[in-house]
Enzyme design. Structure first.
Site, PDB file in Angstrom:
ATOM      1  CG  ASP A   1      -1.580   2.768  -3.490  1.00 52.84           C
ATOM      2  OD1 ASP A   1      -1.101   2.865  -2.351  1.00 52.84           O
ATOM      3  OD2 ASP A   1      -2.734   3.096  -3.763  1.00 52.84           O
TER       4      ASP A   1
ATOM      5  CB  CYS B   1      -0.918   0.000   1.215  1.00 53.00           C
ATOM      6  SG  CYS B   1      -1.923  -1.496   1.396  1.00 53.00           S
ATOM      7  CB  ALA B   2       3.687   2.014  -2.302  1.00 49.13           C
TER       8      ALA B   2
ATOM      9  N   GLY C   1       4.946   6.697  -1.392  1.00 50.21           N
ATOM     10  CA  GLY C   1       6.236   6.031  -1.301  1.00 50.21           C
ATOM     11  C   GLY C   1       7.163   6.430  -0.183  1.00 50.21           C
ATOM     12  N   GLY C   2       6.657   7.039   0.886  1.00 44.58           N
ATOM     13  CA  GLY C   2       7.555   7.412   1.979  1.00 44.58           C
ATOM     14  C   GLY C   2       8.284   6.223   2.570  1.00 44.58           C
ATOM     15  CE  LYS C   3       4.948   3.536   7.329  1.00 46.41           C
ATOM     16  NZ  LYS C   3       4.037   4.649   6.938  1.00 46.41           N
TER      17      LYS C   3
ATOM     18  CG  ASP D   1       1.479   2.275   6.015  1.00 44.33           C
ATOM     19  OD1 ASP D   1       0.759   2.245   7.028  1.00 44.33           O
ATOM     20  OD2 ASP D   1       2.021   3.311   5.596  1.00 44.33           O
TER      21      ASP D   1
ATOM     22  CG  ASP E   1      -8.849  -3.673 -11.492  1.00 39.37           C
ATOM     23  OD1 ASP E   1      -9.484  -2.786 -10.896  1.00 39.37           O
ATOM     24  OD2 ASP E   1      -9.347  -4.448 -12.322  1.00 39.37           O
TER      25      ASP E   1
ATOM     26  CB  CYS F   1      -1.024   6.087  10.837  1.00 40.60           C
ATOM     27  SG  CYS F   1      -2.110   6.404   9.442  1.00 40.60           S
TER      28      CYS F   1
END
Length: 391
Positions: free
Chosen positions: A231, A207-208, A211-213, A279, A258, A332
């Site tokens: 994603d 679940c990018a 793309g922070g992680k 995530d 998809d 989070c």
């Protein structure tokens, strides 16, 4: 703008934010940016003062008020200097009438309070967040970056992390422009560390988003191996490419999935991944320091949908792992339904999987994972767990 006109501007913005929260529209920061783009006469001090008034009112009211005036009167009832600005002058709000009351104060909506994990310190959920940075090891070391950021302080337990005061304009600094640092909350950095990504591995960030992680994983892998960022939302995933280029992480692959047919798109990597990070989409209750009006958007029905979606994602993520591979589940969020209970339910559905201890000097053990909270850890709130596939 006069001080009284700033209060009226805050009320106008609060009306727009309340309506947007009710109808699923843009977030507060987007609405504030639009408001001042249309009012170029407002100087920098005006914009800062109005923004502060708006967020003071948002942070104070746990439940969504009916109007911006109600939200702002709530602040005025606690701060006489604000109440005095309801003076009815030109461009100012009308005086507060006898018996006119403001929004009720609180940190957490009443319906949500019993759902939060027991160790959460609710008053800390709405404090002002600092600016946390991750030094990009593909381009720099913490010592290099410290020379460019005199106000930066280290964060215990995170050798590549630095912390700046709230509101620091990092994107104007050469360290950010050159890709030597990324803005990333300490909690997110601890989750990336829990993945244990190493050079040469096959790693999937499922679940990018933007793309922070993914970028943190790329640095841990030293640019070696296969790193797939996936994603279902094209606009979010599109933001990763320029970030990866700036960071020197050009080996990252992206995959647009998809929705509802993700397993089909992921079939080529089934059974191959050493690490999968999920995530998951969540309530965001751990990020209220940065997005306090998110409290006004969350409903029981939306939480139910998120919990169901998290379970669905975990179920199609599991087959991607190679034997002895590790799935790191993170949100989070600070509700047990999205954290502890979600992990317990996954383990009950999937035979042969176990939870592994997470060896980090942070957080509190909660069920099979770790719980981070602003009050205890100084980071955004997160729940995460390491789940290992049996051989």
């Amino acid at each position: 703008m006069t001080p009284s006109a700033r209060i009226q501007a805050a009320i106008d913005l609060l009306d727009a934010i309340i309506a947007s929260a009710r109808d699923g529209g843009p977030a507060a920061d987007t609405l504030i940016a639009r408001y001042f783009k249309e009012r170029r006469y407002a100087g920098s001090r005006d914009r800062r003062a109005v923004r502060d008034h708006v967020y003071d009112a948002i942070r104070r009211a746990a439940e969504r008020p009916e109007t911006g005036r109600e939200a702002m009167i709530g602040v005025a009832q606690e701060r006489p200097e604000i109440a005095a600005l309801f003076d009815g002058s030109v461009h100012a709000p009308l005086p507060i009438e006898p018996g006119e009351t403001g929004a009720e104060a609180g940190a957490v909506p009443g319906w949500l309070q019993p759902l939060l994990a027991a160790p959460v310190e609710q008053d800390a959920l709405l404090g002002r967040a600092p600016v946390d940075l991750r030094v990009n090891r593909l381009k720099a070391t913490p010592a290099d970056v410290a020379l460019l950021l005199a106000d930066a302080a280290p964060i215990a337990g995170l050798p590549d992390a630095l912390r700046l005061p709230e509101g620091s304009p990092i994107e104007q600094n050469e360290a950010w422009k050159a890709g030597r640092v990324e803005v990333q909350d300490a909690g997110s950095q601890w989750i990336a560390a829990a993945c244990g990504a190493q050079p040469g591995m096959t790693v999937v960030d499922l679940c990018a988003g933007a793309g922070g992680k993914t970028l943190a994983l790329a640095a841990a892998m030293a640019g070696q191996g296969r790193l797939l960022a996936a994603d279902t939302i094209r606009s979010r995933l599109a933001r990763l490419e320029p970030r990866a280029e700036r960071a020197g992480a050009t080996f990252i692959e992206t995959l647009l999935l998809d929705q509802a047919h993700e397993a089909r798109g992921l079939a080529p990597v089934q059974g191959q991944a050493d690490v999968v990070l999920v995530d998951a989409p969540c309530s965001g209750t751990g990020t209220w320091r940065r997005n306090p009006e998110a409290r006004w958007r969350l409903t029981q029905a939306r939480l139910d949908r998120l919990v169901a979606e998290q379970a669905r994602i975990l179920d199609f993520a599991a087959p991607l792992l190679a034997p002895d591979g590790v799935l790191v589940y993170a949100t989070c969020a600070l509700t047990d339904r999205e954290g502890r209970d979600q992990v317990d339910a996954f383990l009950s559905r999937h035979a042969g999987w176990t939870a592994e201890p997470i060896d980090l000097s942070v957080g509190r053990r909660h069920g099979e994972g770790l719980l981070l909270t602003p009050g205890h850890d100084g980071s955004d709130g997160f729940y995460f767990a390491r789940l290992k596939r049996g051989a």
